[in-house]
Design an enzyme around this catalytic site. Structure first.
Site, PDB file in Angstrom:
ATOM      1  N   LYS A  31      19.762 -23.595 -69.254  1.00 29.31           N
ATOM      2  CA  LYS A  31      21.222 -23.576 -69.300  1.00 29.31           C
ATOM      3  C   LYS A  31      21.637 -22.676 -70.452  1.00 29.31           C
ATOM      4  CE  LYS A  31      25.311 -26.384 -69.865  1.00 29.31           C
ATOM      5  NZ  LYS A  31      25.896 -27.715 -69.684  1.00 29.31           N
ATOM      6  N   TYR A  88      31.852 -25.083 -56.498  1.00 29.48           N
ATOM      7  CA  TYR A  88      33.184 -25.632 -56.248  1.00 29.48           C
ATOM      8  C   TYR A  88      33.672 -25.219 -54.872  1.00 29.48           C
ATOM      9  CZ  TYR A  88      32.682 -26.643 -61.142  1.00 29.48           C
ATOM     10  OH  TYR A  88      32.185 -27.111 -62.337  1.00 29.48           O
ATOM     11  N   LYS A 145      21.511 -22.106 -64.793  1.00 29.50           N
ATOM     12  CA  LYS A 145      22.968 -22.071 -64.857  1.00 29.50           C
ATOM     13  C   LYS A 145      23.444 -21.136 -65.929  1.00 29.50           C
ATOM     14  CE  LYS A 145      26.507 -25.375 -66.099  1.00 29.50           C
ATOM     15  NZ  LYS A 145      26.763 -26.650 -66.694  1.00 29.50           N
TER      16      LYS A 145
END
Ligand code: PBG
Length: 330
Positions: free
Chosen positions: A200, A320, A255
């Site tokens: 990350k 999303y 990510k």
């Protein structure tokens, strides 16, 4: 090359649609998609998120309705993120493991009311701390690693007790996967999966998410550079992933996604572990904004970006756009 032509014509396989369909190397389906959802207190509540057009925060009753819709669209799992009231935030983030906290109640409700969809819970302190950091802070502002993982382990257990299928530590503290795995085993949660945010990056693409969970104003001018990875680094991601696998992670997360396809691809070549990637809030908002201006075709751009992530090596994608994409794909 010259000699091969016209025996080899690369365009031959692109001549007609059926051939293109048959030789396609990657395909995207609703089985690849995970919908992140923002949960808030209250009843019958839905709030717009300014920096993420079309995305909302929802109270638990609304979340249940939404999860049913997602399930019927073929979405395999949802990932829950809380927006908790300021009065429940503290330096040590202790609300994070309240057995009757917002997320714990939400997990419980989903598991009781909707069948056949996975629940992934975020294990991190940033929505719960008064300073917006993912860890406990000492007086000088240093984020304390070992003190933080004690709290993360409690948080993970509270999620597993509420019924979470997958706990997903997204904090980047050292040793937290090992701690969480030990505690899960000890408490008898043998099938609870750990999705570790292993690579990350300390990314500027998380801005709109921090609005959504309400940690932006608390975070102020500070950053997360002492625990999230430097975006200039690639080799370091191998070490992070190796460690998390050895500590007991079942799935690893990379990510953000689109600016980090090189990392996804390299990790996919190197490790035999399922890879999830996260098309983060900034990626979403960038695409959304351009599409609202009609500069890009939303459906085509989204499906292309998600397919590119699969091509790079992702097994599943937090996006999303999951709901919309599932509709487009059906
Ligand atoms: C924090 C967390 C973040 C995201 C998921 N979990 C933000 C951060 O690290 O500040 C970002 C997701 C997104 O931008 O969509 N534990």
């Amino acid at each position: 090359m010259k000699k091969r032509f016209p025996k080899v014509r690369m365009r031959r396989l692109r001549t007609d649609k059926f051939t293109r369909n048959l030789v396609r190397e990657q395909s995207l389906s609703c089985y690849d998609l995970i919908q992140p959802l923002f949960v808030m207190d209250g009843k019958d509540k839905k709030q717009k998120i300014k920096s993420m057009p079309s995305m909302t925060r929802m109270s638990i009753d609304k979340i249940i309705k939404e999860v049913k819709i997602l399930k019927n669209l073929g979405i395999q799992a949802v990932a829950l993120f809380p927006n908790i009231t300021d009065k429940n935030k503290s330096n040590d983030g202790k609300e994070s493991y309240n057995p009757n906290g917002l997320i714990q109640n939400c997990i419980n409700e989903i598991k009781n009311k909707v069948d056949g969809i996975g629940v992934i819970s975020d294990v991190a302190l940033d929505p719960y701390t008064s300073h917006g950091q993912d860890g406990i802070r000492n007086k000088k502002g240093k984020i304390l690693n070992d003190e933080t993982i004690d709290v993360l382990a409690k948080q993970a257990i509270s999620h597993a007790s509420a019924g979470a299928d997958i706990v997903a530590p997204s904090d980047m503290m050292d040793g937290r996967v090992k701690r969480i795995r030990q505690e899960l085993e000890k408490e008898g949660f043998k099938d609870t999966k750990i999705l570790s945010y292993a690579a990350k990056y300390s990314s500027n693409f998380y801005g709109p998410f921090r609005d959504a969970v309400g940690s932006n104003k608390n975070l102020g001018k500070s950053n997360k550079d002492t625990y999230q990875m430097d975006f200039a680094n690639k080799k370091e991601s191998f070490r992070e992933i190796e460690l998390d696998i050895n500590e007991g992670a079942d799935i690893i997360m990379i990510k953000p996604a689109m600016p980090y396809l090189d990392i996804i691809s390299a990790i996919n070549n190197e490790f035999n572990v399922p890879i999830f990637v996260y098309q983060v809030s900034g990626e979403y908002s960038m695409i959304k904004a351009a599409c609202q201006k009609k500069w890009l075709n939303e459906k085509k751009i989204v499906l292309e970006s998600l397919t590119a992530m699969k091509r790079a090596g992702a097994n599943a994608i937090f996006t999303y756009y999951a709901k919309e994409a599932a509709k487009w794909l059906s």
